[in-house]
Design a protein around this motif. Structure first.
Motif, PDB file in Angstrom:
ATOM      1  N   TYR A 130      -7.045 -19.652 -30.552  1.00 28.00           N
ATOM      2  CA  TYR A 130      -6.317 -18.620 -31.300  1.00 28.00           C
ATOM      3  C   TYR A 130      -6.825 -17.231 -30.930  1.00 28.00           C
ATOM      4  CZ  TYR A 130      -4.381 -22.244 -34.296  1.00 28.00           C
ATOM      5  OH  TYR A 130      -3.727 -23.340 -34.766  1.00 28.00           O
ATOM      6  N   ARG A 179      -8.571 -16.486 -28.319  1.00 31.80           N
ATOM      7  CA  ARG A 179      -8.286 -16.283 -26.899  1.00 31.80           C
ATOM      8  C   ARG A 179      -6.860 -15.813 -26.712  1.00 31.80           C
ATOM      9  NH1 ARG A 179     -10.949 -21.049 -23.266  1.00 31.80           N
ATOM     10  NH2 ARG A 179     -13.045 -20.203 -23.320  1.00 31.80           N
ATOM     11  N   ALA A 180      -5.944 -16.468 -27.421  1.00 32.70           N
ATOM     12  CA  ALA A 180      -4.538 -16.083 -27.292  1.00 32.70           C
ATOM     13  C   ALA A 180      -4.360 -14.635 -27.724  1.00 32.70           C
ATOM     14  CB  ALA A 180      -3.669 -17.001 -28.137  1.00 32.70           C
ATOM     15  N   ALA A 181      -5.020 -14.258 -28.818  1.00 34.10           N
ATOM     16  CA  ALA A 181      -4.894 -12.885 -29.300  1.00 34.10           C
ATOM     17  C   ALA A 181      -5.424 -11.900 -28.270  1.00 34.10           C
ATOM     18  CB  ALA A 181      -5.641 -12.736 -30.616  1.00 34.10           C
ATOM     19  N   ARG A 182      -6.572 -12.243 -27.666  1.00 35.27           N
ATOM     20  CA  ARG A 182      -7.162 -11.369 -26.646  1.00 35.27           C
ATOM     21  C   ARG A 182      -6.221 -11.285 -25.443  1.00 35.27           C
ATOM     22  NH1 ARG A 182     -10.928  -8.390 -26.303  1.00 35.27           N
ATOM     23  NH2 ARG A 182     -12.541  -9.339 -25.028  1.00 35.27           N
ATOM     24  N   ASN A 183      -5.667 -12.435 -25.075  1.00 33.18           N
ATOM     25  CA  ASN A 183      -4.758 -12.471 -23.939  1.00 33.18           C
ATOM     26  C   ASN A 183      -3.506 -11.635 -24.195  1.00 33.18           C
ATOM     27  OD1 ASN A 183      -2.167 -14.260 -22.878  1.00 33.18           O
ATOM     28  ND2 ASN A 183      -3.744 -13.855 -21.348  1.00 33.18           N
ATOM     29  N   LEU A 184      -3.086 -11.603 -25.478  1.00 32.83           N
ATOM     30  CA  LEU A 184      -1.873 -10.857 -25.803  1.00 32.83           C
ATOM     31  C   LEU A 184      -2.140  -9.366 -25.930  1.00 32.83           C
ATOM     32  CD1 LEU A 184      -0.356 -13.373 -28.348  1.00 32.83           C
ATOM     33  CD2 LEU A 184       0.505 -12.833 -26.087  1.00 32.83           C
ATOM     34  N   GLY A 185      -3.404  -8.974 -25.742  1.00 33.02           N
ATOM     35  CA  GLY A 185      -3.688  -7.541 -25.685  1.00 33.02           C
ATOM     36  C   GLY A 185      -4.494  -6.996 -26.839  1.00 33.02           C
ATOM     37  N   ALA A 186      -5.031  -7.866 -27.701  1.00 28.74           N
ATOM     38  CA  ALA A 186      -5.798  -7.381 -28.843  1.00 28.74           C
ATOM     39  C   ALA A 186      -7.260  -7.200 -28.443  1.00 28.74           C
ATOM     40  CB  ALA A 186      -5.704  -8.373 -29.995  1.00 28.74           C
TER      41      ALA A 186
END
Lengths: 433, 364
Positions: free
Chosen positions: A330, A332-339
């Motif tokens: 989760y 990781r996904a947030a970081r990947n999405l630009g957060a």
């Protein structure tokens, strides 16, 4: 092929169900489906009930019944009612506000003589003493001397002790004449009945319970907050470390549970007292002077430090159990999405730990509100909580009814907070493990 | 690979190595160029290093050595949120406390986009996967396939040039998986994005990719188009891993014209296509695809007798397990077509294959 023959029971069910539209389903033998289902399940349900029966009986006998008894005590106090029949009869016959006449004093003397015989003067005196301190001796002395009193009884009693004419005493006796009373609840919130029966606040120097309730609430909230702030990173570490390391860390978290509560509290005393380890270290380092030792015990600071430490595991465990289930993908996904990592924490990770925070906070808060040993040992007069006063009334003053009223108010307060929590966060979101 | 890798590379792995414990290398000297708009699949068994490569590209793992470049720019030290790479995770990683719309709007929000622009882009992304009606649902209220589409839409909503997919279809059932393979493929063609796809399912890799990189033991074993990979495996691992494969072990005896003569375990000599075998005297493994073996075909130097051990009826064809040159795991597929002879267990049949279909590879 067999489905074509009407003898097949499945066909019968399907046919009936199809034929009677919207009607209740009927089994092949004519009973309704609901009945049949209930019958087929009742045996399993009976067995399940038998399995929990011992525990149920144990809980009822050792928990619900005693608590019910104690709560009853907070409104039921029959000592005066049972042992002073003549005076109770006079109170019943005369409306409130009636000035006690000779017949009242005659009833009083008759009851005092009865008390001498039944040896219950102490009990009755204690009951009146709760609301009018210092009047217990009045009853024991009165009962001792009652045989020798001659009419007119009013003068005789007043000669024995002028306090017998005190309207406040008569007001207390009138309220004590009824076995059921709300006076203990009034006392528990620093109120009392005036001599004319109206409810007023007690004298300023005797107001203690409301202040203690407030302090208990404030300290418990503070402890809960501190425990949360300290436990959150630990729980996160536990949930993300590899299993071997996190197991070791978990043992360290649980280690306090293996030590006696008393030992843990007294070790805090060793650390915190003014000649203790911390103060000595500060003095040795020259941070404070020898005469400037910090008072960290026998006050609120001591209570807060020791209780936060003792209750910390109750915050760590629910947090850990929730965090462990949060898939690292989760964040990781947030970081990947630009957060950024802070946004990912704030928007993605933190909201998912709320059930754990809720469970831990509720657990720690409820434990803190009722905590007794630690504040009793390190709290001094400044850091005692309401539970210490409840213990005092049960062990020392023996005013169990007041103790029960205080405990009932505490319970009611917690239930209100629980309800609030349910409204704000939702009890379904609670995750204890 | 040739011409494609000579184009200006969009993603480039340059001598990349990765170790987690400082003792063993999970990725050993990876060199890989991916062209803009290409659909490339990293295929390999679990633990082969393919997911590690993807994680290094996404920025969740750092390369121990070597350089990764994106559009010519080294990205080793750029944090994941600044790389602008879309990613579909294996378990979808849809935020459970947000609705579908909020999930899609998240990457736009953190980029400081205005509300109207966000809504427009979210709707466009949802239309793309035909999930417009689900904007207010929570991920838990969606089926696996629907969650998959939302994860795809979320990875595409901020219009990245590069999208990574980490076994995105692993949790779906077979039928849905095949359907989603086409959808992803079509999206790729329509949007012109570059896709790096990780899977351990060879059928998936073959149907979707422009090129497939077969990973094993931290090394790319072969990088080729699906057709080349199946028809012309360059080593025994690839031959084994992609599709079904019959192996015959032997020793190189001699070379004749463009064929190699191999002495098999039972002493017989056979002719094969020398792809990756050593000099005379070295061990080799001959790989023959089951569909290239013929029953009762015209005689050729590789014709041999085989005993039928087992028959498995599969509808369109019958799988025959035979004993060929002492290998009793030899599989032949017999089409269930009209006029085809049917074998019986225990009988002896004649099998043959062309020398160029028998690829002599390195011993395993």
């Amino acid at each position: 092929m067999s489905t074509q023959t009407p003898a097949d029971p499945h066909v019968a069910v399907v046919a009936t169900a199809g034929g009677v539209e919207d009607g209740p389903l009927v089994m092949a033998d004519g009973t309704s489906l609901k009945q049949a289902l209930r019958k087929s399940q009742s045996r399993a349900r009976r067995r399940a009930f038998l399995l929990v029966l011992p525990l149920l009986a144990f809980v009822v006998l050792t928990f619900i019944v005693p608590i019910g008894q104690l709560l009853k005590r907070s409104v039921y106090s029959p000592n005066f009612h049972e042992n002073m029949p003549a005076l109770v009869a006079w109170f019943d016959a005369s409306p409130p506000g009636t000035v006690p006449d000779e017949s009242a004093y005659a009833a009083l003397v008759a009851d005092l003589r009865l008390l001498k015989k039944t040896k219950k003067a102490g009990l009755v005196g204690t009951r009146v003493n709760y609301e009018l301190p210092g009047s217990r001796s009045l009853f024991t002395k009165g009962a001792r001397k009652a045989e020798k009193l001659e009419p007119p009884y009013r003068e005789a009693l007043l000669k024995l002790d002028p306090r017998w004419g005190d309207p406040a005493l008569w007001q207390v006796m009138r309220s004590a004449a009824s076995p059921y009373t709300m006076n203990f609840y009034l006392a528990a919130v620093d109120l009392k009945r005036d001599s004319d029966g109206s409810i007023v606040r007690v004298e300023e120097n005797r107001r203690v319970y409301l202040m203690l309730f407030g302090r208990t609430l404030a300290l418990s909230l503070l402890i809960t907050f501190l425990a949360l702030v300290l436990a959150y990173p630990i729980a996160h570490l536990l949930a993300t470390l590899p299993l071997r390391k996190s197991n070791l860390l978990m043992i360290l978290v649980l280690l306090p549970f293996w030590t006696s509560l008393l030992v843990r509290t007294t070790s805090w005393m060793v650390l915190l007292q003014s000649q203790g380890v911390i103060n000595d270290a500060l003095v040795a380092l020259g941070i404070i002077g020898d005469d400037g030792r910090i008072q960290m015990m026998y006050n609120k600071i001591g209570t807060v430090i020791a209780m936060t430490h003792i209750l910390l595991p109750f915050m760590v465990l629910p947090l850990y159990s929730v965090m462990r289930t949060i898939n690292p993908s989760y964040v990781r996904a947030a970081r990947n999405l630009g957060a950024t990592s802070w946004t990912a924490f704030r928007r993605i990770y933190f909201p998912q730990t709320v059930p754990g925070i809720g469970a831990g906070a509720l657990l720690v808060f409820i434990l803190a509100v009722g905590y007794y040993i630690t504040p009793a040992l390190v709290g001094g007069s400044d850091g005692t909580l309401i539970s210490n006063l409840i213990a005092f009334h049960i062990q020392k003053s023996l005013n169990w009814s007041l103790a029960a009223a205080l405990a009932a108010l505490l319970l009611a307060g917690i239930l209100v907070l629980y309800w609030l929590y349910d409204r704000l966060v939702g009890i379904d979101n609670l995750k204890l493990g | 690979m040739g011409s494609e890798s000579l184009q200006e590379a969009f993603v480039e792995f340059d001598g990349v190595q990765k170790s987690y414990d400082g003792e063993t290398l999970v990725v050993k000297d990876l060199n890989l160029s991916i062209a803009r708009g290409e659909f490339i699949t990293m295929l390999g068994p679990s633990g082969s290093g393919k997911t590690t490569c993807l994680m290094m590209l996404a920025g969740f793992e750092t390369a121990t050595n070597g350089e990764i470049r994106l559009a010519g720019r080294p990205i080793n030290n750029i944090p994941p949120h600044k790389r602008g790479i879309g990613m579909v995770f294996q378990n979808y990683a849809l935020f459970p406390h947000m609705t579908v719309g909020e999930n899609l709007s998240f990457p736009l929000e953190v980029r400081g986009m205005g509300r109207e622009e966000r809504e427009e882009k979210v709707n466009r992304a949802l239309d793309m996967v035909q999930m417009r009606d689900f904007v207010n649902r929570r991920p838990a209220q969606l089926s696996g396939g629907q969650q998959q589409r939302i994860a795809l839409a979320r990875a595409l909503v901020f219009e990245p040039d590069l999208v990574l997919m980490d076994e995105p279809l692993g949790a779906l059932d077979k039928q849905l998986r095949e359907h989603m393979q086409f959808e992803i493929k079509h999206l790729h063609e329509r949007l012109g994005i570059t896709v790096v796809y990780v899977t351990h399912d060879q059928a998936e890799a073959l149907t979707m990719s422009d090129r497939v990189a077969v990973f094993n033991d931290g090394v790319i074993q072969q990088l080729a188009s699906p057709q080349d990979l199946y028809e012309r495996p360059e080593n025994s691992f690839v031959a084994q891993f992609i599709g079904e494969n019959n192996k015959l072990e032997g020793e190189v005896v001699d070379f004749e014209d463009d064929a190699v003569i191999v002495r098999l375990a039972d002493g017989a000599l056979t002719r094969a296509n020398p792809v990756k075998c050593g000099k005379a005297g070295s061990r080799t493994l001959i790989s023959i695809r089951p569909e290239r073996v013929r029953l009762d075909g015209p005689e050729n130097p590789n014709t041999t007798t085989a005993q039928v051990l087992e028959l498995i009826y599969l509808g369109d064809h019958v799988r025959c397990r035979l004993n060929v040159h002492g290998n009793d795991e030899f599989i032949v597929k017999v089409p269930n077509s009209a006029g085809h002879r049917h074998l019986a267990v225990g009988e002896t049949a004649k099998v043959s294959w062309a020398p160029q279909d028998a690829r002599a590879l390195d011993p395993l």
